[in-house]
Write a protein that holds these residues in place. Structure first.
Motif, PDB file in Angstrom:
ATOM      1  N   ALA A 133       0.860  -1.187   0.000  1.00 33.21           N
ATOM      2  CA  ALA A 133       0.000   0.000   0.000  1.00 33.21           C
ATOM      3  C   ALA A 133       0.897   1.238   0.000  1.00 33.21           C
ATOM      4  O   ALA A 133       2.029   1.184  -0.455  1.00 33.21           O
ATOM      5  N   SER A 134       0.406   2.327   0.513  1.00 35.04           N
ATOM      6  CA  SER A 134       1.199   3.543   0.656  1.00 35.04           C
ATOM      7  C   SER A 134       0.521   4.417   1.692  1.00 35.04           C
ATOM      8  O   SER A 134      -0.552   4.083   2.186  1.00 35.04           O
ATOM      9  N   TRP A 135       1.146   5.552   2.012  1.00 30.88           N
ATOM     10  CA  TRP A 135       0.507   6.459   2.965  1.00 30.88           C
ATOM     11  C   TRP A 135      -0.841   6.925   2.425  1.00 30.88           C
ATOM     12  O   TRP A 135      -1.690   7.374   3.178  1.00 30.88           O
ATOM     13  N   ALA A 136      -1.043   6.805   1.120  1.00 35.07           N
ATOM     14  CA  ALA A 136      -2.299   7.259   0.513  1.00 35.07           C
ATOM     15  C   ALA A 136      -3.490   6.413   0.964  1.00 35.07           C
ATOM     16  O   ALA A 136      -4.631   6.826   0.792  1.00 35.07           O
ATOM     17  N   SER A 155      -9.579  -8.890   4.371  1.00 33.59           N
ATOM     18  CA  SER A 155     -10.453 -10.025   4.063  1.00 33.59           C
ATOM     19  C   SER A 155      -9.643 -11.258   3.687  1.00 33.59           C
ATOM     20  O   SER A 155      -9.943 -12.372   4.123  1.00 33.59           O
ATOM     21  N   MET A 156      -8.605 -11.051   2.881  1.00 32.37           N
ATOM     22  CA  MET A 156      -7.732 -12.170   2.512  1.00 32.37           C
ATOM     23  C   MET A 156      -7.038 -12.747   3.747  1.00 32.37           C
ATOM     24  O   MET A 156      -6.855 -13.966   3.849  1.00 32.37           O
ATOM     25  N   TYR A 157      -6.651 -11.889   4.677  1.00 37.32           N
ATOM     26  CA  TYR A 157      -5.989 -12.313   5.905  1.00 37.32           C
ATOM     27  C   TYR A 157      -6.852 -13.338   6.649  1.00 37.32           C
ATOM     28  O   TYR A 157      -6.367 -14.377   7.086  1.00 37.32           O
ATOM     29  N   TYR A 158      -8.149 -13.050   6.761  1.00 32.64           N
ATOM     30  CA  TYR A 158      -9.049 -13.961   7.467  1.00 32.64           C
ATOM     31  C   TYR A 158      -9.350 -15.209   6.640  1.00 32.64           C
ATOM     32  O   TYR A 158      -9.296 -16.335   7.144  1.00 32.64           O
ATOM     33  N   ASP A 159      -9.688 -15.016   5.376  1.00 34.14           N
ATOM     34  CA  ASP A 159     -10.094 -16.140   4.524  1.00 34.14           C
ATOM     35  C   ASP A 159      -8.955 -17.108   4.250  1.00 34.14           C
ATOM     36  O   ASP A 159      -9.122 -18.326   4.341  1.00 34.14           O
ATOM     37  N   LEU A 160      -7.799 -16.577   3.905  1.00 35.24           N
ATOM     38  CA  LEU A 160      -6.685 -17.434   3.511  1.00 35.24           C
ATOM     39  C   LEU A 160      -5.984 -18.075   4.695  1.00 35.24           C
ATOM     40  O   LEU A 160      -5.272 -19.068   4.537  1.00 35.24           O
ATOM     41  N   ALA A 161      -6.187 -17.528   5.896  1.00 34.64           N
ATOM     42  CA  ALA A 161      -5.596 -18.137   7.085  1.00 34.64           C
ATOM     43  C   ALA A 161      -6.088 -19.572   7.253  1.00 34.64           C
ATOM     44  O   ALA A 161      -5.366 -20.428   7.779  1.00 34.64           O
ATOM     45  N   LEU A 162      -7.291 -19.853   6.788  1.00 37.75           N
ATOM     46  CA  LEU A 162      -7.821 -21.217   6.864  1.00 37.75           C
ATOM     47  C   LEU A 162      -6.986 -22.200   6.059  1.00 37.75           C
ATOM     48  O   LEU A 162      -7.004 -23.407   6.314  1.00 37.75           O
ATOM     49  N   LEU A 163      -6.242 -21.697   5.073  1.00 40.39           N
ATOM     50  CA  LEU A 163      -5.385 -22.534   4.232  1.00 40.39           C
ATOM     51  C   LEU A 163      -3.910 -22.359   4.581  1.00 40.39           C
ATOM     52  O   LEU A 163      -3.041 -22.795   3.836  1.00 40.39           O
ATOM     53  N   ASP A 164      -3.636 -21.705   5.703  1.00 38.26           N
ATOM     54  CA  ASP A 164      -2.274 -21.425   6.140  1.00 38.26           C
ATOM     55  C   ASP A 164      -1.525 -20.535   5.152  1.00 38.26           C
ATOM     56  O   ASP A 164      -0.332 -20.674   4.924  1.00 38.26           O
ATOM     57  N   ILE A 165      -2.276 -19.626   4.539  1.00 37.50           N
ATOM     58  CA  ILE A 165      -1.694 -18.629   3.646  1.00 37.50           C
ATOM     59  C   ILE A 165      -1.802 -17.291   4.367  1.00 37.50           C
ATOM     60  O   ILE A 165      -2.871 -16.933   4.864  1.00 37.50           O
ATOM     61  N   HIS A 166      -0.699 -16.592   4.444  1.00 34.36           N
ATOM     62  CA  HIS A 166      -0.642 -15.360   5.223  1.00 34.36           C
ATOM     63  C   HIS A 166      -0.669 -14.146   4.313  1.00 34.36           C
ATOM     64  O   HIS A 166       0.246 -13.930   3.532  1.00 34.36           O
ATOM     65  N   ALA A 167      -1.715 -13.360   4.411  1.00 36.77           N
ATOM     66  CA  ALA A 167      -1.818 -12.111   3.654  1.00 36.77           C
ATOM     67  C   ALA A 167      -1.268 -10.987   4.520  1.00 36.77           C
ATOM     68  O   ALA A 167      -1.590 -10.886   5.698  1.00 36.77           O
ATOM     69  N   VAL A 168      -0.433 -10.157   3.931  1.00 35.25           N
ATOM     70  CA  VAL A 168       0.232  -9.084   4.657  1.00 35.25           C
ATOM     71  C   VAL A 168       0.034  -7.777   3.895  1.00 35.25           C
ATOM     72  O   VAL A 168       0.142  -7.740   2.673  1.00 35.25           O
ATOM     73  N   LEU A 169      -0.251  -6.710   4.636  1.00 37.75           N
ATOM     74  CA  LEU A 169      -0.322  -5.376   4.061  1.00 37.75           C
ATOM     75  C   LEU A 169       0.956  -4.646   4.461  1.00 37.75           C
ATOM     76  O   LEU A 169       1.188  -4.392   5.638  1.00 37.75           O
ATOM     77  N   ALA A 170       1.785  -4.344   3.491  1.00 40.72           N
ATOM     78  CA  ALA A 170       3.045  -3.649   3.729  1.00 40.72           C
ATOM     79  C   ALA A 170       2.875  -2.194   3.310  1.00 40.72           C
ATOM     80  O   ALA A 170       2.443  -1.913   2.200  1.00 40.72           O
ATOM     81  N   VAL A 171       3.190  -1.288   4.226  1.00 39.48           N
ATOM     82  CA  VAL A 171       3.040   0.142   3.961  1.00 39.48           C
ATOM     83  C   VAL A 171       4.421   0.791   3.971  1.00 39.48           C
ATOM     84  O   VAL A 171       4.996   1.006   5.039  1.00 39.48           O
ATOM     85  N   PRO A 172       4.966   1.069   2.786  1.00 44.49           N
ATOM     86  CA  PRO A 172       6.322   1.621   2.758  1.00 44.49           C
ATOM     87  C   PRO A 172       6.421   3.084   3.129  1.00 44.49           C
ATOM     88  O   PRO A 172       7.507   3.569   3.387  1.00 44.49           O
ATOM     89  N   GLY A 173       5.345   3.817   3.181  1.00 45.15           N
ATOM     90  CA  GLY A 173       5.467   5.242   3.446  1.00 45.15           C
ATOM     91  C   GLY A 173       6.111   5.937   2.258  1.00 45.15           C
ATOM     92  O   GLY A 173       6.163   5.404   1.152  1.00 45.15           O
ATOM     93  N   THR A 174       6.641   7.123   2.489  1.00 46.48           N
ATOM     94  CA  THR A 174       7.291   7.850   1.409  1.00 46.48           C
ATOM     95  C   THR A 174       8.688   7.281   1.219  1.00 46.48           C
ATOM     96  O   THR A 174       9.448   7.166   2.173  1.00 46.48           O
ATOM     97  N   THR A 175       8.996   6.912   0.002  1.00 44.33           N
ATOM     98  CA  THR A 175      10.271   6.277  -0.319  1.00 44.33           C
ATOM     99  C   THR A 175      11.010   7.137  -1.335  1.00 44.33           C
ATOM    100  O   THR A 175      10.396   7.699  -2.244  1.00 44.33           O
ATOM    101  N   LYS A 176      12.313   7.228  -1.177  1.00 39.01           N
ATOM    102  CA  LYS A 176      13.139   8.054  -2.065  1.00 39.01           C
ATOM    103  C   LYS A 176      13.260   7.382  -3.434  1.00 39.01           C
ATOM    104  O   LYS A 176      14.180   6.619  -3.690  1.00 39.01           O
ATOM    105  N   THR A 177      12.282   7.667  -4.285  1.00 36.10           N
ATOM    106  CA  THR A 177      12.286   7.136  -5.647  1.00 36.10           C
ATOM    107  C   THR A 177      12.030   8.290  -6.616  1.00 36.10           C
ATOM    108  O   THR A 177      11.612   9.370  -6.198  1.00 36.10           O
ATOM    109  N   PRO A 178      12.217   8.061  -7.906  1.00 41.62           N
ATOM    110  CA  PRO A 178      11.934   9.108  -8.894  1.00 41.62           C
ATOM    111  C   PRO A 178      10.437   9.396  -9.082  1.00 41.62           C
ATOM    112  O   PRO A 178      10.078  10.286  -9.825  1.00 41.62           O
ATOM    113  N   LEU A 179       9.557   8.634  -8.408  1.00 38.64           N
ATOM    114  CA  LEU A 179       8.116   8.793  -8.615  1.00 38.64           C
ATOM    115  C   LEU A 179       7.639  10.215  -8.320  1.00 38.64           C
ATOM    116  O   LEU A 179       6.864  10.782  -9.086  1.00 38.64           O
ATOM    117  N   LEU A 180       8.096  10.800  -7.222  1.00 36.27           N
ATOM    118  CA  LEU A 180       7.634  12.148  -6.876  1.00 36.27           C
ATOM    119  C   LEU A 180       8.049  13.159  -7.943  1.00 36.27           C
ATOM    120  O   LEU A 180       7.253  14.001  -8.345  1.00 36.27           O
TER     121      LEU A 180
END
Length: 178
Positions: free
Chosen positions: A23-26, A50-75
């Protein structure tokens, strides 16, 4: 296979799997001029949870990673594209939006020296550690600036405060929030 499953965690002999959404800070706070981007990131929160709850039944781990503002050429690219779009606007539009894009350009230039912003390498290393975590949680802030934005700005600052902060940050005309 069984020894590996005991170490890493398995469901019916199948090794555990991780899925990461970035994801992002957005997704934490709306911002001017990027409403479609904000909407997609807000949606990513609900999808990943939703994936975190549903997929946990199959031992699949959904993770939301939030990098914040990163020093890239995007800005810089976003700023360049926005500034270029000014030439297609009528003069009153140019007068209205030029200060915003000039402020955004200044923020982009300063970002290279801001210690709270992470580098792509730092973000990638943290994301790799998440993927290698046996039982990860749902959400992780990957750069130092993501945690205060998530913890303070979006959870403790009321909408009125955020509505005041956005125009100040970009030096936009303020609107009446009463």
């Amino acid at each position: 296979m069984r020894a590996r499953c005991r170490r890493s965690g398995c469901h019916r002999g199948i090794p555990a799997f991780h899925g990461s959404n970035v994801a992002s800070w957005a997704e934490m706070m709306g911002a001017s001029f990027i409403s479609f981007y904000n909407a997609s990131k807000y949606a990513l929160i609900g999808l990943t949870e939703s994936m975190y709850y549903d997929l946990a039944l199959l031992d699949i781990h959904a993770v939301l990673a939030v990098p914040g503002t990163t020093k890239t050429p995007l800005l810089a690219k976003t700023t360049d594209d926005g500034t270029a779009s000014l030439t297609t606007m009528p003069p009153e539009g140019q007068d209205r939006y030029r200060p915003y894009f000039e402020r955004l350009a200044t923020l982009g230039e300063r970002s290279a020296s801001m210690p709270l912003l992470g580098t792509p390498e730092q973000v990638a290393a943290k994301l790799l550690r998440l993927v290698e975590t046996r039982r990860p949680g749902l959400r992780y802030d990957l750069t130092p600036d993501a945690k205060p934005i998530d913890g303070f700005v979006t959870r403790l600052l009321p909408l009125r405060g955020r509505a005041e902060m956005n125009p100040r940050m970009y030096r936009l005309p303020r609107r009446d929030t009463t």
